[in-house]
Design a protein around this motif. Structure first.
Motif, PDB file in Angstrom:
ATOM      1  N   ASN A 118       0.835  -1.200   0.000  1.00 45.30           N
ATOM      2  CA  ASN A 118       0.000   0.000   0.000  1.00 45.30           C
ATOM      3  C   ASN A 118       0.873   1.255   0.000  1.00 45.30           C
ATOM      4  O   ASN A 118       0.653   2.185  -0.780  1.00 45.30           O
ATOM      5  CB  ASN A 118      -0.901  -0.032   1.237  1.00 45.30           C
ATOM      6  CG  ASN A 118      -1.929   1.089   1.266  1.00 45.30           C
ATOM      7  OD1 ASN A 118      -1.768   2.116   0.627  1.00 45.30           O
ATOM      8  ND2 ASN A 118      -2.976   0.898   2.031  1.00 45.30           N
ATOM      9  N   PHE A 151       1.290   4.598  -2.835  1.00 43.76           N
ATOM     10  CA  PHE A 151       1.161   6.027  -2.554  1.00 43.76           C
ATOM     11  C   PHE A 151       2.485   6.761  -2.761  1.00 43.76           C
ATOM     12  O   PHE A 151       2.531   7.840  -3.347  1.00 43.76           O
ATOM     13  CB  PHE A 151       0.667   6.241  -1.123  1.00 43.76           C
ATOM     14  CG  PHE A 151      -0.793   5.941  -0.921  1.00 43.76           C
ATOM     15  CD1 PHE A 151      -1.677   5.960  -1.980  1.00 43.76           C
ATOM     16  CD2 PHE A 151      -1.287   5.654   0.345  1.00 43.76           C
ATOM     17  CE1 PHE A 151      -3.036   5.695  -1.795  1.00 43.76           C
ATOM     18  CE2 PHE A 151      -2.637   5.392   0.545  1.00 43.76           C
ATOM     19  CZ  PHE A 151      -3.509   5.404  -0.526  1.00 43.76           C
ATOM     20  N   TYR A 200      -9.726   0.222   8.131  1.00 43.65           N
ATOM     21  CA  TYR A 200      -9.528  -0.144   6.730  1.00 43.65           C
ATOM     22  C   TYR A 200     -10.816   0.063   5.927  1.00 43.65           C
ATOM     23  O   TYR A 200     -10.777   0.522   4.774  1.00 43.65           O
ATOM     24  CB  TYR A 200      -9.054  -1.590   6.616  1.00 43.65           C
ATOM     25  CG  TYR A 200      -7.553  -1.727   6.440  1.00 43.65           C
ATOM     26  CD1 TYR A 200      -6.854  -0.874   5.594  1.00 43.65           C
ATOM     27  CD2 TYR A 200      -6.839  -2.721   7.100  1.00 43.65           C
ATOM     28  CE1 TYR A 200      -5.481  -0.993   5.419  1.00 43.65           C
ATOM     29  CE2 TYR A 200      -5.465  -2.849   6.940  1.00 43.65           C
ATOM     30  CZ  TYR A 200      -4.789  -1.982   6.097  1.00 43.65           C
ATOM     31  OH  TYR A 200      -3.432  -2.102   5.931  1.00 43.65           O
ATOM     32  N   SER A 208     -11.093   3.768   5.401  1.00 38.32           N
ATOM     33  CA  SER A 208     -10.094   4.269   4.448  1.00 38.32           C
ATOM     34  C   SER A 208     -10.497   3.961   3.016  1.00 38.32           C
ATOM     35  O   SER A 208     -10.295   4.779   2.108  1.00 38.32           O
ATOM     36  CB  SER A 208      -8.717   3.673   4.758  1.00 38.32           C
ATOM     37  OG  SER A 208      -8.655   2.304   4.407  1.00 38.32           O
ATOM     38  N   THR A 211      -8.071   9.381   4.346  1.00 38.27           N
ATOM     39  CA  THR A 211      -7.687   8.011   3.999  1.00 38.27           C
ATOM     40  C   THR A 211      -6.483   7.571   4.816  1.00 38.27           C
ATOM     41  O   THR A 211      -6.470   6.481   5.413  1.00 38.27           O
ATOM     42  CB  THR A 211      -7.351   7.912   2.502  1.00 38.27           C
ATOM     43  OG1 THR A 211      -8.501   8.258   1.728  1.00 38.27           O
ATOM     44  CG2 THR A 211      -6.904   6.506   2.132  1.00 38.27           C
ATOM     45  N   CYS A 212      -5.476   8.426   4.866  1.00 39.98           N
ATOM     46  CA  CYS A 212      -4.249   8.088   5.589  1.00 39.98           C
ATOM     47  C   CYS A 212      -4.445   8.154   7.103  1.00 39.98           C
ATOM     48  O   CYS A 212      -3.758   7.435   7.839  1.00 39.98           O
ATOM     49  CB  CYS A 212      -3.118   9.010   5.142  1.00 39.98           C
ATOM     50  SG  CYS A 212      -2.706   8.817   3.397  1.00 39.98           S
ATOM     51  N   GLU A 260      -5.820   4.754   7.931  1.00 43.01           N
ATOM     52  CA  GLU A 260      -4.756   3.762   7.807  1.00 43.01           C
ATOM     53  C   GLU A 260      -3.761   3.889   8.955  1.00 43.01           C
ATOM     54  O   GLU A 260      -3.221   2.889   9.439  1.00 43.01           O
ATOM     55  CB  GLU A 260      -4.043   3.911   6.467  1.00 43.01           C
ATOM     56  CG  GLU A 260      -4.893   3.479   5.273  1.00 43.01           C
ATOM     57  CD  GLU A 260      -4.125   3.509   3.980  1.00 43.01           C
ATOM     58  OE1 GLU A 260      -2.942   3.935   4.005  1.00 43.01           O
ATOM     59  OE2 GLU A 260      -4.680   3.114   2.949  1.00 43.01           O
ATOM     60  N   PRO A 301      -4.182  -0.002  -3.313  1.00 43.67           N
ATOM     61  CA  PRO A 301      -4.508   0.141  -1.882  1.00 43.67           C
ATOM     62  C   PRO A 301      -5.887  -0.400  -1.526  1.00 43.67           C
ATOM     63  O   PRO A 301      -6.079  -0.930  -0.415  1.00 43.67           O
ATOM     64  CB  PRO A 301      -4.432   1.663  -1.657  1.00 43.67           C
ATOM     65  CG  PRO A 301      -3.479   2.138  -2.697  1.00 43.67           C
ATOM     66  CD  PRO A 301      -3.766   1.297  -3.893  1.00 43.67           C
ATOM     67  N   VAL A 354      -5.481  -4.140  -1.216  1.00 45.46           N
ATOM     68  CA  VAL A 354      -4.736  -4.450   0.006  1.00 45.46           C
ATOM     69  C   VAL A 354      -5.651  -4.394   1.222  1.00 45.46           C
ATOM     70  O   VAL A 354      -5.617  -5.272   2.096  1.00 45.46           O
ATOM     71  CB  VAL A 354      -3.551  -3.476   0.171  1.00 45.46           C
ATOM     72  CG1 VAL A 354      -2.998  -3.525   1.596  1.00 45.46           C
ATOM     73  CG2 VAL A 354      -2.454  -3.810  -0.823  1.00 45.46           C
TER      74      VAL A 354
END
Length: 456
Positions: free
Chosen positions: A253, A257, A311, A314, A338-339, A342, A423, A426
């Protein structure tokens, strides 16, 4: 594991204090920062500055990372057998960080060679980077096991480590491209090596801080079991297997990015390359706050829930990022969210890893802490290699042309799949796999108290 000081010391306050836990974070500021430089900018440097083809870079990243990954189990084996430094892990952080910084610089040093010479130099630099990274990160990762046995302290150390890692990500995104511009004055062939020379020197010195500030309160037992026995004990430890696979997927992932943010910003969104650097910085910011929120979520959802719920959230944010209008503000906000989600998983992964090592020792009777962590790192490197190679391969498969005024729709579609689709895949697979990690009730049945709860 044996105690090198009376057991009563921990009860009297010998557990890591706040300053020690904070200083522990410096190791991953550098580890994630310097290795993140290779993940974020090395693909771009090789294809757009040094003139290597995307296909050759894809093969390079795959082969070199897989080959140098062998160094991780070897270092773990050395630690378990007390071959170097008497089995202590802190001295590694004194002798090898500066070599790690030098290797980072060499990867971005554009020697004036022919096409074959350039490729050979790239192989040498990346191999040196991987080996020196292992000599730093494997012993660093074992520090929580020798600093404390308290589960809450380990979760705290993991939180500070992930704050350091995400701060390293922020620095990489915020400072690298401006530094390249400043030092090179528009000449990336000059700006990159100067920037990496500064980063390597400063990073090498900062990575030594845990050597001077962190204390080894316990020693890792020297296990004289044959290598097949050590490996067999790990294969019987489903807690370790589950967290190793899920953590390895997380690296894939990250490579998506890191490696494709500049390409996605410039070729898909039609924005300046600096916007790709901004996305990397926002990744660091989001994960810092997610890391800080992680203990709050663990207390309510437990370790496995603190992986599954973030998850799912995200993926929702990433889907909104994909369909959002091409405006900087909503894109930045959604990517940060999103981050953030995560980032909630990161401390849990590393706390799970430390606890799974002790869990395996209790259920198998074989103590292989160095081997367990190093093989985890080995698979992480393989995953990093696969992710980096996949990013480069997607550029090649899509027909990406460096320096082209515009890319074909196929090239943009492949970049989008790498940045968004990988991502998402994943996250889906990780949600399924984390269910294999033992429940809190199972862990408590093997050894009370639960290592992810506060010890009484």
């Amino acid at each position: 594991m044996t105690i090198d000081a009376p057991a009563r010391l921990e009860a009297k306050g010998a557990r890591p204090r706040l300053a020690e836990r904070m200083s522990f974070a410096f190791g991953d500021i550098v580890g994630n920062g310097l290795f993140g430089l290779s993940g974020s900018y090395l693909l771009y440097f090789y294809t757009n500055v040094y003139g290597l083809t995307a296909a050759s870079v894809a093969m390079l990243m795959l082969l070199v990372r897989v080959v140098d990954s062998v160094s991780d189990p070897l270092i773990g084996y050395m630690i378990d057998r007390r071959i170097l430094f008497g089995g202590r892990v802190r001295p590694y952080l004194k002798w090898f960080p500066l070599l790690f910084g030098l290797a980072t610089f060499c990867c971005f040093l554009p020697l004036p060679l022919g096409p074959h010479g350039k490729l050979a130099w790239a192989y040498v630099g990346n191999l040196a980077l991987g080996i020196t990274f292992s000599l730093v990160i494997v012993p660093y990762g074992l520090l929580p096991n020798v600093m404390t046995r308290n589960g809450q302290d380990r979760l705290s150390l993991a939180m500070f480590r992930m704050c350091g890692a995400t701060l390293g990500t922020f620095i990489v995104g915020a400072c690298t491209l401006p530094a390249v511009q400043m030092f090179g004055q528009g000449n990336e062939r000059l700006g990159y090596p100067i920037t990496m020379a500064v980063a390597g020197l400063v990073g090498g010195l900062v990575a030594m801080i845990p050597y001077f500030t962190c204390r080894e309160r316990y020693t890792l037992d020297a296990d004289q079991a044959p290598l097949p026995i050590l490996l067999g004990s790990l294969l019987r430890n489903r807690a370790w297997i589950a967290v190793t696979i899920v953590l390895s997927l997380f690296y894939i992932n990250m490579t998506a990015f890191y490696g494709l943010s500049i390409y996605y910003a410039a070729e898909v969104l039609g924005r300046p390359k600096m916007f790709g650097g901004l996305l990397i910085s926002l990744m660091g910011i989001g994960k810092v706050f997610g890391t800080m929120a992680s203990p709050f979520l663990v207390r309510r959802l437990g370790p496995r829930g603190t992986v599954i719920a973030p998850y799912v959230l995200s993926m929702a944010c990433l889907a909104l990022f994909y369909i959002s209008p091409n405006r900087a503000e909503p894109l930045a906000a959604l990517f940060t969210l999103t981050c953030f989600f995560e980032g909630m998983t990161l401390p849990v992964f590393y706390a799970m890893l430390a606890d799974s090592i002790d869990f395996g020792a209790r259920i198998t009777g074989v103590r292989a802490a160095g081997m367990a962590y190093s093989i985890n790192s080995f698979f992480g490197k393989v995953a990093w290699a696969m992710g980096g190679a996949l990013s480069a391969a997607l550029l090649g498969w899509g027909g990406y042309v460096p320096q082209a005024a515009t890319q074909t729709p196929t090239a943009r579609a492949f970049i989008t799949f790498g940045f968004i689709g990988v991502p998402m895949c994943v996250a889906c697979v990780s949600i399924l796999l984390i269910c294999l990690y033992p429940s809190e009730r199972h862990l408590a049945a093997v050894s009370a108290p639960n290592p992810l709860k506060t010890d009484p």
